[in-house]
Write an enzyme that holds these catalytic residues in place. Structure first.
Site, PDB file in Angstrom:
ATOM      1  N   SER A  68      51.160  31.363  38.532  1.00 31.87           N
ATOM      2  CA  SER A  68      49.821  31.157  39.102  1.00 31.87           C
ATOM      3  C   SER A  68      49.439  29.685  39.181  1.00 31.87           C
ATOM      4  CB  SER A  68      48.784  31.896  38.264  1.00 31.87           C
ATOM      5  OG  SER A  68      48.996  33.279  38.355  1.00 31.87           O
ATOM      6  N   ASP A 160      57.005  37.202  29.939  1.00 35.22           N
ATOM      7  CA  ASP A 160      57.760  36.519  31.003  1.00 35.22           C
ATOM      8  C   ASP A 160      59.219  36.968  30.989  1.00 35.22           C
ATOM      9  OD1 ASP A 160      55.435  35.183  31.442  1.00 35.22           O
ATOM     10  OD2 ASP A 160      56.017  33.415  30.305  1.00 35.22           O
ATOM     11  N   ASP A 437      50.430  34.454  45.569  1.00 34.52           N
ATOM     12  CA  ASP A 437      50.758  33.153  44.950  1.00 34.52           C
ATOM     13  C   ASP A 437      52.148  33.189  44.308  1.00 34.52           C
ATOM     14  OD1 ASP A 437      49.836  34.928  42.987  1.00 34.52           O
ATOM     15  OD2 ASP A 437      49.049  33.322  41.730  1.00 34.52           O
TER      16      ASP A 437
HETATM   17  O1  2PG Z   1      49.780  35.201  32.080  1.00 33.22           O
HETATM   18  C1  2PG Z   1      50.423  34.128  32.109  1.00 33.22           C
HETATM   19  O2  2PG Z   1      50.222  33.197  31.356  1.00 33.22           O
HETATM   20  C2  2PG Z   1      51.502  33.967  33.168  1.00 33.22           C
HETATM   21  C3  2PG Z   1      52.711  34.700  32.711  1.00 33.22           C
HETATM   22  O3  2PG Z   1      53.130  34.230  31.474  1.00 33.22           O
HETATM   23  O4  2PG Z   1      51.060  34.460  34.384  1.00 33.22           O
HETATM   24  P1  2PG Z   1      50.277  33.553  35.443  1.00 33.22           P
HETATM   25  O5  2PG Z   1      51.210  32.452  35.894  1.00 33.22           O
HETATM   26  O6  2PG Z   1      49.978  34.507  36.568  1.00 33.22           O
HETATM   27  O7  2PG Z   1      49.068  33.021  34.788  1.00 33.22           O
HETATM   28 MN    MN Z   2      49.304  34.380  39.959  1.00 32.53          MN
HETATM   29 MN    MN Z   3      50.850  36.354  36.227  1.00 29.98          MN
END
Ligand code: 2PG
Ligand code: MN
Ligand code: MN
Length: 511
Positions: A68, A160, A437
């Protein structure tokens, strides 16, 4: 102006569907399993394409999954940005990390005073927040400086990477320490506690008490710690390895944080700094990459410049934008789209939707989508707003649970919300650009080392759909190029608003 040009000019909406990736239909593809008439219709009836959102195309290490932060940063910057994971890897490859003057100074002092070095970070190879192998370089540097007491405070993942894999990574940590000739795992705790970012300080405090004061369940091996976790790797209870002895942080010790991504470690870092200060201890602290903590922590790798993006261009053109997302993704449509810049420009409004109590993503996959949608529809109806930038979080956030039925419901709820937003867009004569994204919900299993498919809630390297819905009728409908990345979003949005891409942007308008 021709009908077609008019249909793609004027005020609009940039809608990010978080975790909306594309993969062929399969029985672990929540987006394909879900009944999503609006999204299906969007990608077939309007100009659409697939955009690269992972690896080198956005500034990540080749082959690594999108996330994200980089996703929204590139959407805003209009160019790929060398992300922290890549910059750290480059510093490891060219040897500048282990010889970094800041690190050398701290390690020289630690060795001379006989103090301990504490290494804190996420131990997996997910490459979203950290990579366990980065520890190898830090351990080698500690060994080169003859720091004899090196304690590793391991955070287990399960988000992850596949849940249930923490033993593999903890064994890898032990092997890295053995190879370097220094270091031992002193404590273990799940990321659910150590990497909360929602302000649940009761969770963070468990990680602080563990690392700072050695408070946790005594175990004699990492295997015993893992076996004791009833809720998987993410919620591994605070465990102290008795063999590690007294690994609490003493006054004058050194601490190096080895997550490269800040958002989920900064709450812990802030709390630890404040806890140490409150108990009269101070530590020499460093972080692998730059963090957004309250107290500045010197970083071993600096961030790439992300200025000159959409926010700067909108501001220069005097175009008003409203940013809307629920708490989980609020920073993404503000801080990250703006290039990790906390300045709120005078032409920007930020709307953060919050819910009541602690969210339960499986029981309530809708999250606060109805309120997000209502806020988006309201902003769409305003004549003083040039651009509405919104994030619908459900597909990604619920996808992270790894729970397929809940994720299917999240996709269906998102579909209905997009339907309402499209209707409002049509009523007020706005174009809409919808884009993912990074991928997530289109792949909900991962093959484990034993060949079996395990539930997987993490991100993917799949491309993301990108659709442009005109404000009116556009005939003939333009065909979007095939080779597209997230870097093309900001130039396209500016073009639709009647402006040129910013001079710092390397992406191009898709129309
Ligand atoms: O939740 C988070 O921290 C990440 C996955 O580890 O997801 P995102 O990049 O969508 O925030
Ligand atoms: Mn995202
Ligand atoms: Mn995520």
């Amino acid at each position: 102006m021709s009908t077609s040009e008019a249909a793609f000019a004027g005020p609009g909406i940039l809608l990010v569907l978080d975790g909306w990736g594309h993969a062929p239909a399969a029985d672990d593809n929540a987006l394909a399993l879900a009944h999503t008439p609006v999204l299906d219709d969007l990608v077939t009836r309007f100009p659409s394409t697939l955009a690269d959102a992972s690896g080198e195309a956005v500034g990540l290490i080749a082959g690594t999954v999108g996330n994200s932060e980089i996703g929204h940063m590139v959407i805003g910057a209009g160019r790929p940005l060398p992300y922290d994971s890549l910059l750290v890897q480059q510093a490891i490859d060219d040897g500048t990390l282990r010889t970094h003057p800041l690190l050398s100074t701290v390690l020289t002092k630690t060795a001379a005073t006989g103090r301990a070095l504490h290494l804190i970070g996420l131990c997996s190879d997910g490459q979203i927040h950290a990579h366990v192998d980065h520890l190898g370089d830090l351990l080698a540097a500690a060994a080169a400086h003859q720091v004899s007491r090196v304690f590793i405070h391991a955070i287990t993942d399960g988000r992850d990477v596949a849940d249930g894999s923490s033993t593999v990574y903890l064994e890898r940590v032990a092997a890295l320490a053995q190879r370097a000739g220094t270091g031992q795992i002193a404590t273990v705790i799940g990321r659910g506690y150590a990497m909360d970012k929602a302000g649940n300080l009761d969770l963070t405090e468990q990680a602080v008490a563990l690392v700072a004061d050695g408070q946790g369940a005594a175990v004699s091996s990492v295997q015993q710690a893992v076996a004791a976790s009833e809720r998987g790797d993410e919620w591994m209870p605070a465990s102290v390895l008795t063999s590690a002895g007294q690994a609490a942080i003493a006054d004058g010790d050194a601490v190096v944080w080895f997550n490269f991504r800040s958002d989920r470690i900064q709450q812990f870092a802030d709390a630890l700094i404040e806890h140490l200060a409150a108990s009269g201890r101070s530590a020499d602290m460093l972080s692998l990459a730059q963090y957004d903590t309250r107290a500045a922590i010197p970083a071993l790798v600096e961030r790439a410049d992300a200025s000159g993006g959409l926010a700067d261009e909108l501001s220069a053109a005097g175009l008003r934008s409203v940013r809307i997302a629920e708490a989980e993704k609020f920073e993404h449509v503000t801080y990250y789209v703006n290039g990790r810049d906390a300045t709120v420009r005078s032409v920007e409004e930020h709307v953060r939707i919050t819910g009541e109590g602690k969210p339960d993503y499986i029981a309530r996959p809708q999250m606060n989508l109805d309120r997000v949608t209502a806020a988006v529809v309201e902003a769409i109806g305003r004549t003083d707003v040039d651009l509405v930038i919104a994030n619908l979080a459900n597909i990604d956030v619920v996808g992270h649970t790894g729970h397929l039925p809940a994720t299917v419901t999240a996709c269906e709820a998102t579909d209905a919300a997009v339907g309402q937003i499209l209707e409002a867009a049509r009523d007020s004569g706005r174009w809409l650009l919808a884009v993912g994204d990074h991928g997530n919900a289109e792949t909900m299993t991962k093959q484990a080392s034993d060949g079996t498919a395990r539930a997987y809630g993490g991100h993917t390297t799949h491309p993301v759909p990108l659709v442009i819905v005109p404000a009116g009728t556009a005939t003939p409908a333009p065909v979007l190029p095939k080779s597209v990345t997230l870097a093309d979003v900001a130039p396209t949005v500016l073009h639709l608003l009647g402006h040129k891409p910013g001079s710092a942007m390397t992406g191009r308008p898709l129309l």
